[in-house]
Scaffold this active site. Structure first.
Site, PDB file in Angstrom:
ATOM      1  N   ASP A 116       2.012  -7.077   2.336  1.00 12.55           N
ATOM      2  CA  ASP A 116       0.871  -6.240   2.743  1.00 12.55           C
ATOM      3  C   ASP A 116       1.377  -5.019   3.514  1.00 12.55           C
ATOM      4  OD1 ASP A 116      -1.691  -5.292   2.930  1.00 12.55           O
ATOM      5  OD2 ASP A 116      -2.429  -6.841   4.289  1.00 12.55           O
TER       6      ASP A 116
ATOM      7  N   HIS B 231       0.891   3.518   8.303  1.00  8.93           N
ATOM      8  CA  HIS B 231      -0.024   4.492   8.911  1.00  8.93           C
ATOM      9  C   HIS B 231       0.822   5.427   9.758  1.00  8.93           C
ATOM     10  CE1 HIS B 231      -3.694   2.385   7.733  1.00  8.93           C
ATOM     11  NE2 HIS B 231      -3.172   1.254   8.175  1.00  8.93           N
TER      12      HIS B 231
ATOM     13  N   ASN C 278      -5.045  -6.800   9.303  1.00 10.21           N
ATOM     14  CA  ASN C 278      -6.177  -7.564   8.790  1.00 10.21           C
ATOM     15  C   ASN C 278      -5.736  -8.377   7.567  1.00 10.21           C
ATOM     16  OD1 ASN C 278      -8.742  -8.457   8.392  1.00 10.21           O
ATOM     17  ND2 ASN C 278      -9.432  -6.636   7.300  1.00 10.21           N
TER      18      ASN C 278
ATOM     19  N   GLY D 152      -3.137  -2.658   9.919  1.00 10.06           N
ATOM     20  CA  GLY D 152      -2.001  -2.617   8.997  1.00 10.06           C
ATOM     21  C   GLY D 152      -0.666  -2.419   9.671  1.00 10.06           C
TER      22      GLY D 152
ATOM     23  N   ASN E 285      -6.467   0.864  -3.019  1.00  9.80           N
ATOM     24  CA  ASN E 285      -7.333   1.538  -2.026  1.00  9.80           C
ATOM     25  C   ASN E 285      -6.771   2.880  -1.575  1.00  9.80           C
ATOM     26  OD1 ASN E 285      -5.281   0.247  -0.576  1.00  9.80           O
ATOM     27  ND2 ASN E 285      -6.577  -0.159   1.194  1.00  9.80           N
TER      28      ASN E 285
ATOM     29  N   HIS F  16       0.869  -1.185   0.000  1.00  9.91           N
ATOM     30  CA  HIS F  16       0.000   0.000   0.000  1.00  9.91           C
ATOM     31  C   HIS F  16       0.900   1.227   0.000  1.00  9.91           C
ATOM     32  CE1 HIS F  16      -3.723  -2.269   0.768  1.00  9.91           C
ATOM     33  NE2 HIS F  16      -2.917  -3.102   1.415  1.00  9.91           N
TER      34      HIS F  16
HETATM   35  O1  DOR Z   1      -3.872  -4.679   7.468  1.00 12.83           O
HETATM   36  C1  DOR Z   1      -4.343  -4.275   6.462  1.00 12.83           C
HETATM   37  N1  DOR Z   1      -4.157  -3.020   6.032  1.00 12.83           N
HETATM   38  N2  DOR Z   1      -5.093  -5.084   5.763  1.00 12.83           N
HETATM   39  C2  DOR Z   1      -5.746  -4.677   4.703  1.00 12.83           C
HETATM   40  O2  DOR Z   1      -6.415  -5.461   4.138  1.00 12.83           O
HETATM   41  C3  DOR Z   1      -5.690  -3.285   4.263  1.00 12.83           C
HETATM   42  C4  DOR Z   1      -4.499  -2.630   4.736  1.00 12.83           C
HETATM   43  C5  DOR Z   1      -4.545  -1.158   4.611  1.00 12.83           C
HETATM   44  O3  DOR Z   1      -4.841  -0.644   3.554  1.00 12.83           O
HETATM   45  O4  DOR Z   1      -4.210  -0.490   5.585  1.00 12.83           O
HETATM   46 ZN    ZN Z   2      -6.106  -7.191   2.293  1.00 14.24          ZN
HETATM   47 ZN    ZN Z   3      -3.468  -5.100   1.704  1.00 11.67          ZN
END
Ligand code: DOR
Ligand code: ZN
Ligand code: ZN
Length: 431
Positions: free
Chosen positions: A310, A314, A283, A329, A100, A68
């Site tokens: 992943d 943040h 997640n 995340g 996203n 991300h």
């Molecule tokens: O931990 C996660 N963070 N799982 C996800 O599916 C999305 C991601 C996020 O965009 O922060």
């Molecule tokens: Zn995911």
């Molecule tokens: Zn993800």
């Protein structure tokens, strides 16, 4: 013209069955030759910078199918540039950013815009397009158009397309377009406000739990639908023992299904969560020891094909909150190789070539790119690492804007020393 002669490194290139000390000459962005010895006086090597890699390993650069980057829209968490720099530091030469962002990457124009933003990035950035407009789960996007624009897969990551009919239609269109679908498996009707794995730890901390079925129900559904649509399906961040069983069943049927495990899910179980602290929140969540053991075995046995991070940065403010309030995340780009080497190779689950397969060769195959292979003529995306270097993970040294990791203070083995992308050095360790 950049030309490098990397001498005496242990070349680990499973795509070509190479796992021995070899010299490698790279020039003009490509691998020119590999041989047990390439002399500095070799006519091809004239003018090359010599890099002594004695005692080090040389591997194809890692391909991370799941990151991300937060740009556009959430640049305070990460930008394309800071995420790409974190990748370079982690030995990751290709990253696939999930859609996203704000706006969501859900059209050919937005794919093109993201590729433009990544023009000066130190690593290859290959976008993943969203399945539905705004990731709202209703209107299916122009999948063929996004592919044409440069997207390498589609995904609704962050959620599942909950309407089974709409998801089925999307799989049929993806099959038609020859586009792989990356599935985030989460049945929202089963989540019930959960923030960590359902079990003893959730009870001890008084927090709502996320049961395994949240993932398993959609993993099974998506395999069933991909079979019917004849679509290539890749399951993201598998965290449960049963998702591995479903993937194994799919493979036994010869379906084009692949799956990934993230380092946090094979490294840490929920009983290692020390307190109600957002840095342990992601997640899918950290699962039970039984699940962790099943995932490691599935990586060993070839059921799980890929390791991706992943990487989900943040801000410190966001993640310093309690489990109930912090966003899901953790970051991963700067720790994935060390965790893979420490837990899976030193732990006896994978050989080093086996780890390179999961981090480079296999993910390249999932999206059909000509990477993860250091044969002469191939693009010189490669990594030099010291697999004897022991150190303690220190998030304050991360170049990612995100410092959110549960692995701060963990002792690991395996340090990235140099990263090359298209034959140029994009990261060099200076300690
Ligand atoms: O931990 C996660 N963070 N799982 C996800 O599916 C999305 C991601 C996020 O965009 O922060
Ligand atoms: Zn995911
Ligand atoms: Zn993800």
């Amino acid at each position: 013209m950049d030309k490098y002669l990397i001498k005496n490194g242990h070349l680990t290139d499973p795509a070509n069955g190479i796992n021995e000390v070899m010299d490698i000459l790279i020039s003009d962005g490509k691998v020119l030759k590999t041989a047990v010895e390439i002399s500095e006086n070799d006519t091809d090597a004239i003018g090359a910078d010599i890099i002594n890699a004695a005692g080090k390993v040389v591997m194809p650069g890692f391909v991370d199918l799941h990151v991300h980057l937060r740009e556009p829209g959430f640049e305070y968490k990460e930008t394309v540039m800071t995420g790409a720099q974190a990748a370079a530091k982690g030995g990751v030469t290709t990253i696939c950013p999930m859609p996203n962002t704000k706006p969501v990457i859900d059209s050919p124009a937005r794919v093109i815009d993201l590729i433009k933003r990544a023009e000066d990035a130190p690593v290859n950035v290959l976008p993943v397009g969203a399945i539905t407009a705004g990731q709202e789960g209703v209107d299916i996007n122009d999948i063929a158009g996004m592919k044409e624009a440069g997207a390498v897969a589609i995904s609704e990551d962050g959620r599942s397309v909950m309407d089974t009919w709409i998801f089925r239609q999307a799989l049929h269109q993806a099959a038609e377009a020859g586009m792989p679908v990356f599935s985030h498996c989460e049945d929202t009707s089963l989540v019930d406000g959960g923030v960590i794995n359902a079990g003893a730890k959730a009870e001890e901390l008084g927090l709502p739990g996320i049961i395994n079925a949240v993932e398993d129900v959609i993993a099974a559904r998506d395999i069933i639908l991909a079979k019917e649509a004849g679509c290539r399906l890749h399951l993201c961040h598998c965290s449960t023992a049963d998702s591995a069983i479903f993937v194994e069943m799919a493979k036994k049927q010869g379906l084009p299904v692949t799956a990934e495990v993230c380092p946090h899910h094979f490294t840490m179980s929920d009983d290692e969560i020390t307190e109600d602290d957002g840095r342990f929140k992601m997640n899918p969540p950290l699962r039970s020891r039984t699940d962790v053991e099943a995932l490691k075995s599935a990586l060993r046995d070839g059921v799980m094909d890929v390791i991706s991070t992943d990487h989900a940065p943040h801000s410190a403010e966001e993640k310093s909150q309690t489990m109930l309030k912090a966003p899901f995340g953790i970051v991963g780009l700067e720790t994935s190789f060390a965790l893979g080497y420490t837990v899976l190779v030193k732990g006896g689950y994978l050989s080093l070539p086996g780890l390179v397969m999961k981090m480079s060769t296999n993910p390249a195959k999932v999206i059909g790119i000509d990477r993860g292979n250091l044969a002469p003529g191939k693009t010189a995306d490669l990594v030099i690492a010291d697999i004897n270097s022991e150190y303690v993970i220190d998030s304050s040294t991360f170049v990612s804007k995100g410092k959110n990791t549960p692995f701060d203070g963990m002792k690991v083995t395996g340090k990235i020393e140099k990263t090359f992308v298209n034959g140029k050095i994009v990261y060099s360790c200076n300690n």
